[in-house]
Write a protein that holds these residues in place. Structure first.
Motif, PDB file in Angstrom:
ATOM      1  N   GLU A 114      11.720   2.155   5.797  1.00  0.00           N
ATOM      2  CA  GLU A 114      12.969   1.412   5.603  1.00  0.00           C
ATOM      3  C   GLU A 114      13.395   0.704   6.888  1.00  0.00           C
ATOM      4  O   GLU A 114      13.979  -0.381   6.834  1.00  0.00           O
ATOM      5  CB  GLU A 114      14.082   2.355   5.129  1.00  0.00           C
ATOM      6  N   PRO A 118      13.145  -2.867   4.850  1.00  0.00           N
ATOM      7  CA  PRO A 118      14.210  -2.311   4.010  1.00  0.00           C
ATOM      8  C   PRO A 118      14.140  -2.785   2.563  1.00  0.00           C
ATOM      9  O   PRO A 118      13.807  -3.940   2.280  1.00  0.00           O
ATOM     10  CB  PRO A 118      15.492  -2.801   4.696  1.00  0.00           C
ATOM     11  N   ASN A 119      14.426  -1.838   1.655  1.00  0.00           N
ATOM     12  CA  ASN A 119      14.530  -2.136   0.219  1.00  0.00           C
ATOM     13  C   ASN A 119      13.269  -2.800  -0.337  1.00  0.00           C
ATOM     14  O   ASN A 119      13.352  -3.666  -1.217  1.00  0.00           O
ATOM     15  CB  ASN A 119      15.742  -3.042  -0.048  1.00  0.00           C
ATOM     16  N   THR A 120      12.104  -2.377   0.143  1.00  0.00           N
ATOM     17  CA  THR A 120      10.863  -3.062  -0.231  1.00  0.00           C
ATOM     18  C   THR A 120       9.830  -2.139  -0.854  1.00  0.00           C
ATOM     19  O   THR A 120       9.198  -2.485  -1.855  1.00  0.00           O
ATOM     20  CB  THR A 120      10.238  -3.741   1.012  1.00  0.00           C
ATOM     21  N   GLU A 311      13.479   0.961  -9.968  1.00  0.00           N
ATOM     22  CA  GLU A 311      14.138   0.427  -8.778  1.00  0.00           C
ATOM     23  C   GLU A 311      13.329   0.801  -7.538  1.00  0.00           C
ATOM     24  O   GLU A 311      12.331   1.524  -7.622  1.00  0.00           O
ATOM     25  CB  GLU A 311      15.553   1.005  -8.661  1.00  0.00           C
ATOM     26  N   ARG A 313      14.088   2.924  -4.519  1.00  0.00           N
ATOM     27  CA  ARG A 313      15.112   3.833  -3.993  1.00  0.00           C
ATOM     28  C   ARG A 313      15.267   3.680  -2.482  1.00  0.00           C
ATOM     29  O   ARG A 313      14.279   3.562  -1.761  1.00  0.00           O
ATOM     30  CB  ARG A 313      14.743   5.288  -4.293  1.00  0.00           C
ATOM     31  N   ARG A 314      16.484   3.735  -2.030  1.00  0.00           N
ATOM     32  CA  ARG A 314      16.743   3.734  -0.584  1.00  0.00           C
ATOM     33  C   ARG A 314      16.525   5.133  -0.009  1.00  0.00           C
ATOM     34  O   ARG A 314      16.127   5.276   1.151  1.00  0.00           O
ATOM     35  CB  ARG A 314      18.170   3.243  -0.305  1.00  0.00           C
ATOM     36  N   ASN A 320      19.622   5.073  -6.566  1.00  0.00           N
ATOM     37  CA  ASN A 320      20.525   4.187  -5.816  1.00  0.00           C
ATOM     38  C   ASN A 320      21.940   4.171  -6.411  1.00  0.00           C
ATOM     39  O   ASN A 320      22.128   4.276  -7.606  1.00  0.00           O
ATOM     40  CB  ASN A 320      19.968   2.762  -5.799  1.00  0.00           C
TER      41      ASN A 320
END
Length: 320
Positions: A114, A118-120, A311, A313-314, A320
């Motif tokens: 992350e 990030p968010n990938t 999704e 996930r973070r 999320n």
């Protein structure tokens, strides 16, 4: 399954991969993050190398996590979800209680990923890569992991209780459970070779060492010293006494010597349909490695979420 002509021509891996192609595999690609997170595999490998230097057991733990994820509604990181007031995860399902470990390793990798991308990258893909690197770092083969899975927003305690093969399963039950995931009996036997590393709790093999006839007497005696008739349920024993922290074909040699620790292990070499594969893998570490690679790719193709499903996930432990 590849034909015998294809296999003995030395083209097993290529032919079986072609024969095992599916819609799921077509949706995944080894180049999925080549532009969006080009350092992903280096990040995963660096962390796994550090972790396994500190604790060799963690290699087997990553393999187990990946297996227990994929067998419950597909390779979607459902096994990583914690319980919340609105979601019941799978960590407390009977096959997972007190046996799954390494969640903090996935958290650590995810945090590093992350920070760079990030968010990938999905938790499901991180788990698939961590399992591959665990095998390599323990001396086993490596392979290209198809990527592009997304993370589920749900989990299923009931599926975890129903779909994961128990250590008491007989051969026909094992074949049926793997077939339900579009995995062949050959896949099943190769994947079972993962038990060349790792540990098992006394409660999972006590009945075998005290009651089953198809077991080497001296081997059983050694195991009884660690697993008494009463008590000691959580005592741990290595699955492969010969090379317990090296990923090799020792597991299959053990089966031929009637030294499979779990009932489900020895079922693969007990006068049944998988005896020939066990003999081949015991004789040739190369044949085992090739078929293990194919089986791991096939398992990683079980019902992945792709495209706009699920999704990224973070935090791998929470939706999320």
């Amino acid at each position: 399954m590849a034909s015998s002509t294809c296999y003995f021509a030395g083209l097993s891996l290529l032919c079986w991969l072609l024969a095992s192609s599916s819609t799921a595999s077509a949706q995944l690609s080894p180049n999925f993050y080549v532009t969006t997170c080009p350092h992903l595999e280096n990040i995963v490998h660096f962390t796994m190398a550090h972790v396994i230097r500190q604790d060799h057991r963690m290699g087997a733990s990553m393999l187990r996590l990946f297996f227990h994820d994929c067998f419950v509604n597909g390779c979607d990181a459902s096994v990583l979800l914690d319980d919340t007031p609105t979601l019941q995860g799978e960590k407390n399902a009977y096959p997972n209680q007190n046996s799954l470990r390494g969640f903090e390793v996935i958290d650590r990798i995810k945090t590093s990923v992350e920070a760079r991308c990030p968010n990938t990258v999905s938790c499901a893909d991180i788990l698939a890569l961590a399992a591959r690197d665990a095998v390599k770092l323990l001396g086993g083969p490596t392979w290209t992991v198809p990527l592009g899975r997304r993370d589920t927003t749900t989990a299923s305690m009931s599926a975890a209780n129903a779909n994961l093969p128990p250590p008491t399963a007989n051969l026909s039950s094992l074949i049926s459970l793997f077939a339900s995931k579009n995995l062949t009996a050959r896949d099943m036997t190769a994947l079972s070779g993962a038990h060349t590393v790792g540990l098992a709790r006394c409660s999972s093999f006590r009945t075998r060492i005290y009651n089953e006839p198809n077991i080497d007497a001296s081997f059983a005696a050694v195991q009884k010293s660690a697993c008494p008739v009463v008590g000691g349920d959580d005592n741990l024993v290595v699955l492969d006494m010969s090379t317990p922290i090296r990923f090799d074909n020792g597991y299959f040699k053990n089966l031929m010597a009637r030294q499979g620790l779990l009932h489900s292990d020895q079922e693969l070499f007990n006068g049944g349909s998988q005896d020939a594969w066990v003999r081949l893998y015991a004789r040739s570490n190369h044949a085992f490695a090739q078929d293990f690679i194919v089986a791991m790719v096939n398992m990683g193709n079980i019902a992945p979420l792709t495209g706009s499903s699920g999704e990224i996930r973070r935090n791998c432990r929470f939706v999320n």
